[in-house]
Design an enzyme around this catalytic site. Structure first.
Site, mmCIF file in Angstrom:
data_model
loop_
_atom_site.group_PDB
_atom_site.id
_atom_site.type_symbol
_atom_site.label_atom_id
_atom_site.label_comp_id
_atom_site.label_asym_id
_atom_site.label_seq_id
_atom_site.Cartn_x
_atom_site.Cartn_y
_atom_site.Cartn_z
ATOM 1 N N GLU D 60 10.103 33.625 -34.518
ATOM 2 C CA GLU D 60 10.390 32.747 -33.390
ATOM 3 C C GLU D 60 10.974 33.512 -32.205
ATOM 4 O OE1 GLU D 60 11.215 32.165 -36.542
ATOM 5 O OE2 GLU D 60 9.952 30.443 -37.025
ATOM 6 N N HIS D 130 14.459 20.191 -42.031
ATOM 7 C CA HIS D 130 13.253 19.635 -41.413
ATOM 8 C C HIS D 130 13.621 18.318 -40.738
ATOM 9 C CE1 HIS D 130 11.583 22.426 -44.420
ATOM 10 N NE2 HIS D 130 10.549 22.531 -43.625
#
Ligand SMILES: Cc1ncc(C[n+]2csc(CCOP(=O)(O)OP(=O)(O)O)c2C)c(N)n1
Ligand SMILES: Cc1ncc(C[n+]2csc(CCOP(=O)(O)OP(=O)(O)O)c2C)c(N)n1
Ligand SMILES: [Mg+2]
Ligand SMILES: [Mg+2]
Lengths: 395, 325, 395, 325
Positions: D60, D130
């Protein structure tokens, strides 16, 4: 003089990309269960071999049943180790049971080998009141302090520098233990991987980096993950000892890891092991690989099944029979099904598990939020079926 | 008791902790033989050896990842981030890992022994990247503790408190005060409590709340305000997370007015959380809006940093406005 | 089949740390200004050679004067390039002037080569109203869109993946340009470095990674930064072309970078260049190297001065004389001093520079903060000597 | 107009932007041939080629670093972070780089063309990693814009607005609504304004403020409250930074009451900033304390996520408490 290099001198500008410094794949066992020519019988006794094999079968059976359970809607999520059992279990088996394991998420085989019970697996998968993780994490986020298996964390690669740190602590403690850290070839792209390897060689730490190169990170093939020939050549950049091993070859994985452990523990030399394998199943129960790879490709790898390969070897040695296989499979299937039924019926963790373990004790403001929540649940019990009965107690 | 500046007090705290427990380790960029760019770890390598006080490679995410692993293993890592502005590469390791380690494992594992030290704040001509006050970035993260000391005595006691606290703790040091703040510091081990604000001065008209280097600013402003006949109560929050709302609310029940100040930008700063909480808890007691005196909503500037910073004049104006509302 | 490796097979568990795959240091020019035996005269004409040399002298003079100014308290902070002028200027000179430069902070030589004027340097150093950066960053954070030199950012290594991205954009634009990114051997430990190299080879990007290995990251010697023989072997991990070069050898740096640029632009092959040099000065004006290294070590490297080495070469070619040297040095010294006097007297940037450029336009809430600030400054003008006059205007 | 779910609307926005300008690029983990794990980038590689829509390595910080460089170069990158929970390794590139690029260079360079997309939020049995809603972590960062859409129509218009906006923009997508939220979406290019809240329903007794998936929760709660005779005004903030305080303040001047709700934990959440600002601007008009209905101050749990989340019943209770104060 810190910039003195030990390299020689050249007077022509030659570039190299290192591609010629290939790292061969270490193999011992052929798919038919026989050893490659010139390979000598491994130093692996019957007891240990069967412990390994049983862990592999346990993993496979668990994976098959639990994926089916997920498909039936009994479980929200699941991830299989299928195809990679040898890479995981062969390496764990080469360690001392007191060595620390820091895994990514696809290493349930390591737990099975260490003796995590089917009950323990199920309690986590169903997040019931007996789950060590108190129902907080998604299925497959196992952990066991008893078995020296660090609780799984979803953010990728974060455990890799943690393993370097953990192992540094082990080195200072001087108790002769090491840490193994598992990760995928995809996770090895994270910055944390680079930090971990560099710090490990600089600080001479007893840690084994075990990369499961299974060809994919979800849909992304390894060819789009890096241009090099695998992850192994990265070790050169840190002057770390590296070996590449056939990840479907239980004997090679075990032998390589045993040697690595010796280097780590006796000489404080960290080691990178790249286990070449293939993720035979989907990435997870949420994934459908038909969108990014062919059935043909999968079929090629299904032929290389690591469990079958080990079974052939065991049978050659007459350590295992068709009958024993059948019995083991059936026993395990039954155990998994029965345990699952028990586990899914168990109540969820108590309501206070929402607020404990954030800190060592619950801070006052959080306690106040919790009291308010209990009042609220008591007011609308039908909206909170999992916890309405719990909310009754207390203030 | 000895007169020390804040750096010496911090160094003394580390020395005390390392002497008492050989599992305490200090590491970070340049903290080894050099003793850190600010010299907070001076002489510790010489005293405790290279295995307990050492340089790391230049990689903050690695430093904190390594520290998390060490803490989980049972060691007591005190990791230094050279400037708080450079803590962000380690954000994931802190926010997703340190903070959630215990919770996600159901208390099987924890990194409670971890302490992270970092110099923060402006006023040293540091511009964008040697001036930031990032406490609010972390204050949205249950599982972390965040501590900021205001003077040498507090620095030593709170740092020892942080090292001993069984939760991962960020310890932000007001670098503007490193040498400027000098005071008496007790010898040996003493720990100041985490999670407790301290009332530095009682008063009845308005409550002033801050932390770290802003406490000096508040004191200057209060001196001006008291000359105008305004009675000020001064609170040092000390621990930003979990914060001591009770002490602040009790004060506001009495004064009816609150001025909060920090160097970080206004929007999303921790003063917002305080104001939101206190307006709820003290709604019927408030005689004027809770005021926030902060840095501008911009990156940190260099040449005009004086204009940017919430100095005593701005705090004084806010006190006046609050009282005159 | 993504996990197929191109490497061979081995049946014994052999480990390697790559230390034997040494990357030699490319050298052309000896310290006495003569070429090594067998090296042919470089393809570098007089005009370019003198442009390079002038930039080197400009950098050295600027560094000396500005460090002195800092010591006199006229400047808050300074960083010298001293000792590394050849590494920086030799590489920049091998590029097209329209190629993008993304530097770390010690690369003022690249700007000097591209034609940044002494005025432009001074305006940034003093953060006056003419500073392109509007007085927001510390001294030495130069930038020039005109000269394709990205404004310096203090957080280390962040510019490295940015360079990969920038170069990817150049490749899509198809205008035949590339990006060079400079960084220290310390910064190469950051995760961003790893990401940048990996993405560059995967996406085949025209970018040159130029690592200035000057032996130290502040006080940390390269030996505590990594265990490997320099940064160059990391290229192997990404299958990136790499060359190591004597960073004090202007001809070798130039030649290597020219070849690298060709690979980058014509073949989309990113290249890593490790320039071996030494930071002769302190890390910055805030640093005192006597705490971590010896005068003896410094003396060894002072003998290898890259400027002197080039001067000897120029003199051998009769492209440069004692007189010209003297004249250049004097002219530059005078210019620096005069320009400094002008620059430090100039007013600071206007008050509104505090709030502009946060966004493309000032958002209402920030504008309100600004109006309040102006009222405040008008109330206490003596407390804000830099801006009191500015605050008068406006609402 | 076509009926679309939110994923289709987002895909349509990306398609529209890529068709109109060949400098628009979409990339991230698994966004290439697979079209992203949620399929938001389906068919874009097939349509625009591998050089404009592609998989990145799994890093990322690299994705956003790469995107920053591309944006500075003049391309129009739309980078995907697979889950908002995984944006933290890129925190430094976003907070220290994207946000400060223009300011630090005096507007010589900028990354205004950058858009970062990430699915956020709970309610999908995602547990700690999540489910997070990290908008407040970024809302303390001047230089960034942050946008959260509530339905397909908004998602397409705001995403196109974000892509065209000359400032780096984070676009957080409520993944719980990806398939659940279906509605009419105009064809072709249309842009909804950034920085403007939207009043969804007028009312006189209390103002309800939220964003993203919470808007549905608010609507359910309001339905209950209106049955009790409480007249509710509903505002969708839409842009978290810079946020539209004027619209919110005007509403509160009228209603005298404000309930703000978000999924993220209470402490340091963006509701705190809103409450702090509104109590100051509307002090004399407030008839009850500003209420915040949020997630607990804990990591995000799994099995008891329903208990954790600020659902319509909790919002309803807050409305009642506010009105009955
Ligand atoms: C930091 C972070 N980014 C993204 C993800 C989402 N994600 C989960 S698994 C995965 C792929 C991992 O691939 P690999 O490391 O090769 O392991 P494998 O699944 O093949 O065993 C991704 C992208 C994540 N969990 N963490
Ligand atoms: C992310 C980050 N961490 C730490 C620092 C503080 N710092 C500034 S320069 C420096 C050393 C850099 O060394 P190197 O990359 O070798 O470059 P050199 O100074 O030798 O040219 C450090 C640690 C920083 N600027 N950014
Ligand atoms: Mg993989
Ligand atoms: Mg260096």
């Amino acid at each position: 003089m810190s910039t003195t290099t030990k390299s020689g001198v050249s007077h022509t500008p030659k570039f190299t990309d290192g591609a010629e410094f290939r790292i061969p794949t270490f193999k011992m066992l052929k798919q038919d269960g026989k050893l490659y020519k010139g390979v000598k019988e491994p130093d692996l006794d019957r007891e240990k071999a069967l412990r390994i094999y049983r862990a592999m079968i346990t993993t496979r059976v668990l994976d098959e049943r639990m994926l089916a359970a997920q498909r039936q809607g009994r479980l929200s999520f699941y991830m299989q180790c299928t195809g990679e059992e040898a890479a995981v279990i062969g390496s764990t088996a080469a360690l001392d049971d007191a060595d620390m394991i820091m895994a990514q998420y696809r290493e349930q085989g390591a737990l099975a080998y260490r003796g995590f019970t089917i009950d323990e697996f199920m309690n986590q998968l169903f997040g019931n009141e007996l789950d060590y993780g108190k129902g907080r994490q998604m299925p497959i986020h196992y952990g066991s302090s008893k078995l020296n298996y660090m609780t799984i964390s979803s953010p990728l690669a974060t455990q890799i520098p943690q393993a370097t740190g953990y192992a540094y602590g082990q080195k200072l403690a001087g108790d002769g233990h090491c840490t193994i850290v598992y990760f995928g070839e995809g996770a090895a792209s994270e910055g944390d991987f680079h930090a971990a390897l560099n710090m490990a060689t600089v600080h001479r730490v007893p840690v084994i980096f075990l990369c499961r190169n299974n060809g994919y990170a979800i849909s992304t093939p390894a060819t789009e993950q890096f241009a090099a020939d695998g992850v192994a050549p990265r070790a050169y950049g840190y002057k770390m000892d590296v070996i590449r091993v056939d990840g479907n070859d239980i004997l090679a994985v075990h032998e390589a890891t045993r040697a690595a452990r010796r280097m780590a523990v006796e000489e404080n030399r960290p080691v990178l092991i790249e286990a070449m394998s293939y993720r035979l199943a989907a990435h997870s129960s949420s994934d459908d690989p038909s969108g990014y790879r062919s059935k043909d490709e999968e079929a090629v790898w299904r032929e290389k099944d690591p469990i079958l390969r080990m079974r052939h070897w065991l049978e050659h040695r007459q350590w295992w029979s068709e009958d024993e296989e059948k019995h083991l499979q059936e026993t395990l299937r039954r155990e998994v099904l029965e345990t699952m039924k028990r586990a899914e019926k168990r109540p969820p963790p108590p309501l206070e598990s929402l607020v404990t373990d954030v800190y060592d004790t619950v801070p006052p403001a959080l306690q106040a939020q919790f009291e308010k929540l209990k009042v609220h649940i008591r007011k609308y019990p039908e909206a909170y079926p999992k916890s309405a009965s719990h909310a009754k107690g207390g203030s | 008791m000895a007169k020390m500046n804040m750096l010496q007090a911090i160094n003394d705290a580390l020395d005390t902790a390392m002497a008492a427990n050989d599992r305490v380790l200090c590491f970070g960029e340049d903290v080894g033989v050099f003793g850190g760019v600010f010299r907070a770890t001076s002489n510790l390598q010489q005293k405790y050896g290279k295995s307990r006080c050492f340089n790391t490679p230049l990689v903050e995410q690695g430093i904190i990842g390594f520290a998390n692993g060490l803490a989980a293993q049972g060691s007591v890592p005190v990791a230094e981030i050279q400037f708080a502005d450079y803590i962000f590469p380690a954000f994931d390791q802190i926010v997703n890992e340190s903070a959630k380690f215990r919770y996600r494992s159901g208390n099987l594992f924890d990194v409670g022994r971890l302490t992270i030290r970092a110099p923060y704040g402006g006023g040293i001509a540091g511009g964008l990247y040697h001036s930031q006050s990032p406490e609010a970035y972390f204050a949205h993260t249950p599982g972390l503790k965040i501590v900021v000391p205001r003077n040498p005595h507090q620095a030593k006691g709170l740092l020892l408190g942080a090292i001993h606290d069984p939760n991962p703790t960020l310890f932000f040091e007001p670098k503007r005060l490193y040498r400027a703040s000098v005071g008496d510091v007790p010898e040996g081990d003493y720990q100041l409590p985490l999670g407790e604000a301290e009332i530095l001065k009682e008063g009845t008209d308005v409550t002033l709340l801050g932390w770290g280097a802003q406490m000096e600013v508040i004191e200057q402003a209060v001196e001006m305000a008291e000359k105008d006949g305004i009675s000020c109560e001064i609170i040092d929050l000390r621990t930003i997370l979990p914060w001591d709302a009770d002490t602040v609310a009790s004060s506001v029940f009495k004064t009816g007015r609150l001025v909060v100040t920090h160097e970080a930008p206004l929007t999303g700063g921790f003063a917002g959380e305080i104001a939101a909480t206190i307006q709820e808890r003290c709604f019927l007691y408030l005689e004027s809006p809770i005021a926030r005196v902060t840095g501008l909503d911009t990156p940190f500037p260099l040449v005009l940093e004086k204009e940017h910073l919430p100095n005593h004049l701005k705090v004084y104006d806010a006190i006046k406005a609050s009282v005159d509302f």
